[in-house]
Structure formats: structure tokens, C-alpha cells
Design a protein around this motif. Structure first.
Motif, short mmCIF file in Angstrom:
data_model
loop_
_atom_site.label_atom_id
_atom_site.label_comp_id
_atom_site.label_asym_id
_atom_site.label_seq_id
_atom_site.Cartn_x
_atom_site.Cartn_y
_atom_site.Cartn_z
N ARG A 102 4.20 -3.47 -4.66
CA ARG A 102 2.74 -3.53 -4.77
C ARG A 102 2.13 -4.00 -3.45
O ARG A 102 1.12 -3.45 -2.99
CB ARG A 102 2.34 -4.48 -5.90
N GLY A 103 2.77 -5.00 -2.81
CA GLY A 103 2.26 -5.50 -1.55
C GLY A 103 2.32 -4.47 -0.44
O GLY A 103 1.39 -4.34 0.36
N MET A 104 3.41 -3.70 -0.38
CA MET A 104 3.54 -2.64 0.62
C MET A 104 2.45 -1.60 0.43
O MET A 104 1.86 -1.10 1.41
CB MET A 104 4.92 -1.99 0.50
N ASP A 105 2.16 -1.29 -0.82
CA ASP A 105 1.15 -0.27 -1.11
C ASP A 105 -0.25 -0.75 -0.71
O ASP A 105 -1.03 0.01 -0.13
CB ASP A 105 1.18 0.09 -2.60
N VAL A 106 -0.57 -2.00 -1.02
CA VAL A 106 -1.88 -2.54 -0.65
C VAL A 106 -2.03 -2.59 0.86
O VAL A 106 -3.10 -2.25 1.41
CB VAL A 106 -2.09 -3.94 -1.26
N ALA A 107 -0.99 -3.01 1.57
CA ALA A 107 -1.05 -3.07 3.03
C ALA A 107 -1.32 -1.69 3.62
O ALA A 107 -2.17 -1.54 4.50
CB ALA A 107 0.26 -3.63 3.58
N LEU A 108 -0.62 -0.68 3.11
CA LEU A 108 -0.82 0.68 3.59
C LEU A 108 -2.20 1.19 3.20
O LEU A 108 -2.86 1.90 3.98
CB LEU A 108 0.27 1.61 3.04
N MET A 109 -2.66 0.83 2.01
CA MET A 109 -3.99 1.25 1.55
C MET A 109 -5.08 0.75 2.49
O MET A 109 -6.01 1.48 2.86
CB MET A 109 -4.25 0.76 0.12
N ILE A 110 -4.96 -0.51 2.90
CA ILE A 110 -5.96 -1.09 3.82
C ILE A 110 -5.91 -0.38 5.17
O ILE A 110 -6.96 -0.07 5.76
CB ILE A 110 -5.73 -2.60 3.99
N ILE A 111 -4.71 -0.09 5.64
CA ILE A 111 -4.56 0.58 6.94
C ILE A 111 -5.21 1.96 6.93
O ILE A 111 -5.96 2.31 7.86
CB ILE A 111 -3.07 0.68 7.32
N VAL A 112 -4.96 2.75 5.89
CA VAL A 112 -5.51 4.11 5.87
C VAL A 112 -7.01 4.11 5.60
O VAL A 112 -7.70 5.08 5.93
CB VAL A 112 -4.77 5.00 4.84
N ASN A 113 -7.52 3.04 4.97
CA ASN A 113 -8.96 2.96 4.68
C ASN A 113 -9.78 2.45 5.85
O ASN A 113 -11.01 2.47 5.79
CB ASN A 113 -9.21 2.06 3.46
N SER A 114 -9.13 1.98 6.91
CA SER A 114 -9.90 1.35 8.00
C SER A 114 -9.46 1.83 9.39
O SER A 114 -9.14 1.02 10.26
CB SER A 114 -9.76 -0.17 7.91
N PRO A 115 -9.42 3.14 9.61
CA PRO A 115 -9.07 3.62 10.95
C PRO A 115 -10.19 3.30 11.93
O PRO A 115 -11.37 3.43 11.60
CB PRO A 115 -8.92 5.13 10.75
N GLY A 116 -9.86 2.88 13.12
CA GLY A 116 -10.92 2.60 14.10
C GLY A 116 -11.74 3.83 14.38
O GLY A 116 -12.96 3.79 14.46
N ASN A 117 -11.05 4.96 14.51
CA ASN A 117 -11.71 6.25 14.70
C ASN A 117 -10.96 7.26 13.85
O ASN A 117 -9.83 7.63 14.18
CB ASN A 117 -11.70 6.65 16.17
N GLY A 118 -11.58 7.71 12.78
CA GLY A 118 -10.91 8.61 11.86
C GLY A 118 -10.45 9.90 12.50
O GLY A 118 -9.44 10.49 12.09
N ASP A 119 -11.18 10.35 13.53
CA ASP A 119 -10.83 11.61 14.19
C ASP A 119 -9.55 11.49 15.01
O ASP A 119 -8.89 12.49 15.28
CB ASP A 119 -11.97 12.06 15.11
N THR A 120 -9.22 10.26 15.43
CA THR A 120 -8.02 10.09 16.25
C THR A 120 -6.96 9.26 15.54
O THR A 120 -6.15 8.59 16.17
CB THR A 120 -8.38 9.43 17.60
N SER A 121 -6.97 9.29 14.21
CA SER A 121 -5.90 8.65 13.46
C SER A 121 -4.67 9.55 13.46
O SER A 121 -4.79 10.78 13.49
CB SER A 121 -6.34 8.39 12.00
N PHE A 122 -3.49 8.97 13.41
CA PHE A 122 -2.27 9.76 13.30
C PHE A 122 -2.31 10.55 11.99
O PHE A 122 -2.80 10.07 10.96
CB PHE A 122 -1.04 8.86 13.33
N GLY A 123 -1.80 11.78 12.04
CA GLY A 123 -1.86 12.68 10.89
C GLY A 123 -1.27 12.08 9.63
O GLY A 123 -1.77 12.31 8.52
N ILE A 124 -0.22 11.29 9.77
CA ILE A 124 0.44 10.69 8.60
C ILE A 124 -0.46 9.70 7.88
O ILE A 124 -0.26 9.39 6.70
CB ILE A 124 1.77 10.01 9.03
N LEU A 125 -1.49 9.21 8.58
CA LEU A 125 -2.42 8.24 8.00
C LEU A 125 -3.71 8.88 7.53
O LEU A 125 -4.71 8.21 7.30
CB LEU A 125 -2.73 7.13 9.01
#
Length: 367
Positions: free
Chosen positions: A15-38
Motif C-alpha cells: 500500500r505504501g509503495m502504491d501511495v508513493a508512486l501515486m503522489i509521484i505521477v500526480n505531481s510532475p513538475g512539467n507534465g509535457d516532459t515527464s518520462f513516458g512510464i509516469l
């Protein structure tokens, strides 16, 4: 056979791994230049990011395999009161999060334009439906319901619309029941809610799969045979998912039936591996990082969303605090892609720090 406690470490870490990843994908500094996997798949397809939400539902069901035991001793009235209260609180928190910061240009933001369905709202609905099914019906009936739900949903999508963004049955039902002004507009401005009412039906199956997995582990014990059986079931689900994908593509936004089978299969693989590494072996100290997220899951997720929204609402020198920090601190130092990732990690680690302080003080917020 190991005797399971009220919790098992692999669940908290998962559950903790999932929440950590959820926060990362929800807060890209610039969505246009996020890595494709995110990034989510634009429409059909599947990425690591598409696994985040169904995994959250899976671990909700996993946790229910422990909590539903207590509910069995309650009378029907007390049981219904408890689950409906939890449903209402989670749903309301999700609605208020989309309404936040409530005021705009000195005026109260109109409820008539506030999104109704969303991530927490789907969690609440799936929890409610799954809890009622599990409490009142036998396991065999719940499994039959799950299979029937995926088939019926597939039929509804084909009969009552097409599989495009603007012509699908999920969109049509939401427009009819709640109207475009209450829907998500992040798909190029098109009103379509990826957490729509109709697509909640197959999402319930992710919760049920998590519940059945938890019960299976508790009944069979934590040993190699259990891990092997979980991996075999996972393989069957993943193969079935790819077979169904040939007629109903993987699609997170529509929550297609093939998507459900694939994500449940992958989650089974992960929980089996974590159970072997953490519950059947001696885990290292690294697990504590994710346990912090797993112990105050709902609070930390809400905190991350409100943190992001607040930064986006603060105006500074023609931009927002969110964009200024991302551009002038992280992206200017590390470049577009790595800078965007570092910004997301900063958001995640800030939320982790709050969770860490809460854990050290013994503060656990439950709904």
C-alpha cells in the motif's frame, strides 16, 4: 505455517509503495516532459502509471479481508451503519477536495461546476458495493458476480456506444445523470470522467480480488505453496487479460474488463513476491519508508492533493508557486525530464515527512 497477525507487513509495504508512486505521477513538475512510464496511456494501452489506481483498490480489498471479520459479529443494522458512514465520509472528502479552495476571486466557487465523481469517490463506491456483497453472500456468489460484471460491462460498452473518448457508454450515462459541468475536463477539454459511474462496476472486481487474495493467504498460510498458487492464478489472469484485450483493449479510462484482469494479475504477482520477501523472510530496514505511507494512507493521499492544489493556486510573478518551484529550482538544475521527476519526488518526500512525524507520535487517522 505462520500465524497471521491482524496485519501483515507485505500489505503495509504494498500500500505504501502504491501511495508513493501515486503522489509521484500526480505531481510532475512539467507534465509535457515527464518520462513516458509516469504518464497514463492516452486512451488504449497500458503503462506503469495505469496500474496505480487499480492497485489501490486491490489493497483496499486486501485490508477488508481483515476488517470484515469484525463486521461478522455485528447485526445487520450496525454493519450497514458502519459501512455507509465510511462510504459517506470518503465520498465527501473526495468531493470537497475537488471543490477546494472553495473561493475564487472573493466568491464561493459554484457547486454546479464541481466534479462529482473522482478517485476517492470511486474508492468509496467500490468499498460499499464490495462490503455488501462480501457480508451478505457466499464467496461463490461473489465470484460469479465478479465474472458476470466484467462480461455485462463489456456488452454494455459495445451495445450502447463505441470505444472512443466522445462516444462511449460511460460518458453517455454520466452526461445523462450528472451533466458535463460536473465531469472531468482534462482530456483536451472534453467532458469525460475516467471515474464515471458506469465504469465503477468493473472496478469493484479489483476490490473483490484483493479481498479474496487476503482471505486465501490467511486460510492457506504464508509458505511456498501459497506463493506458487498465487503466481499460477496471476498467470491465468494475465493471459486471460491479454486474450480479452484482442476484443476489448486495455483502457484505464474506460476501466475495460481486460484491464481489470491484467491489473489483478499483476497485483497478485507483486503481493506474492512481497509476501515471500517480507513475511516469509527477514526484511531489511528499507520497508519502514513505505510503511509510513501504508499507516496513514488516506490522510497522506489527501495531504498530497491539497499540497499540489495549494501550490497551483498561489500566484507569483505571472505564474504559480507550483510552476515557479518546478521551473526555477528543479528543472533549471536537472533539466526537463529529471527536473520534473525531482519535483515530484520532492512533493512525495514532503508528504512522507509529515507521515513520519505522525508515525513517531503514534497518530493514525482512520475513517
Amino acid at each position: 505455517m505462520n500465524t497471521l497477525k491482524n496485519r501483515y507487513l507485505s500489505l503495509d509495504v504494498f500500500r505504501g509503495m502504491d501511495v508513493a508512486l501515486m503522489i509521484i505521477v500526480n505531481s510532475p513538475g512539467n507534465g509535457d516532459t515527464s518520462f513516458g512510464i509516469l504518464k497514463h496511456a492516452v486512451w488504449n494501452g497500458f503503462t506503469l502509471t495505469d496500474l496505480v489506481f487499480p492497485t489501490f483498490l486491490f489493497v483496499v480489498g486486501n485490508a477488508m479481508s481483515f476488517s470484515m471479520k469484525k463486521y461478522q459479529t455485528l447485526g445487520n443494522a450496525a454493519f450497514l451503519k458502519k459501512i455507509f458512514k465510511r462510504f459517506a465520509i470518503i465520498f465527501l472528502l473526495g468531493f470537497l477536495m475537488y471543490w477546494f479552495p472553495f473561493f475564487e476571486d472573493g466568491h464561493l466557487k459554484p457547486i454546479s461546476e464541481t466534479r462529482i465523481f473522482g478517485v476517492l469517490q470511486r474508492i468509496a463506491l467500490c468499498y460499499l458495493i464490495a462490503a455488501v456483497l462480501i457480508h451478505y453472500f457466499k464467496t461463490r456468489t461473489v465470484v460469479i458476480f465478479s465474472i458476470a460484471s466484467l462480461i455485462i460491462y463489456n456488452v454494455i460498452l459495445v451495445v450502447f456506444g463505441d470505444l472512443t473518448l466522445t462516444g462511449n457508454a460511460v460518458l453517455k450515462l454520466d452526461k445523462l445523470l450528472i451533466g458535463p459541468s460536473h465531469m472531468y475536463h482534462g482530456n483536451g477539454g472534453v467532458a469525460f470522467d475516467p471515474e464515471g459511474l458506469l465504469s465503477t462496476l468493473p472496478a469493484v472486481v479489483n476490490v473483490i480480488a484483493g479481498y479474496l487474495t487476503g482471505k486465501f493467504i490467511q486460510n492457506k498460510g504464508q509458505h511456498f505453496e501459497t506463493v506458487a498458487k498465487l503466481l499460477m492464478i496471476a498467470a491465468l489472469l494475465i493471459v486471460a487479460g491479454f486474450a480479452w484485450h484482442q476484443i476489448m483493449p486495455f483502457n484505464k479510462k474506460l476501466w475495460s474488463s481486460s484491464f481489470v484482469l491484467l491489473t489483478c494479475g499483476i497485483d497478485l504477482v507483486i503481493i506474492a513476491i512481497l509476501m515471500y520477501l517480507l513475511d516469509m523472510s527477514k526484511p531489511g530496514k528499507w520497508t519502514y519508508f513505505f510503511e509510513v505511507f501504508g499507516r496513514n494512507t488516506l490522510f497522506i493521499y489527501l495531504l498530497s492533493e491539497l499540497f499540489i492544489i495549494s501550490l497551483a493556486e498561489i500566484k507569483t510573478t505571472g505564474t504559480t508557486a507550483y510552476n515557479w518551484i518546478a521551473d526555477n529550482i528543479f528543472i533549471s538544475i536537472a533539466g526537463n525530464y529529471f527536473g520534473s521527476l525531482l519535483f515530484a519526488l520532492w512533493i512525495m518526500l514532503t508528504c512522507w515527512l509529515v507521515g513520519y512525524i505522525m508515525d513517531k507520535k503514534g497518530i493514525y487517522i482512520k475513517v
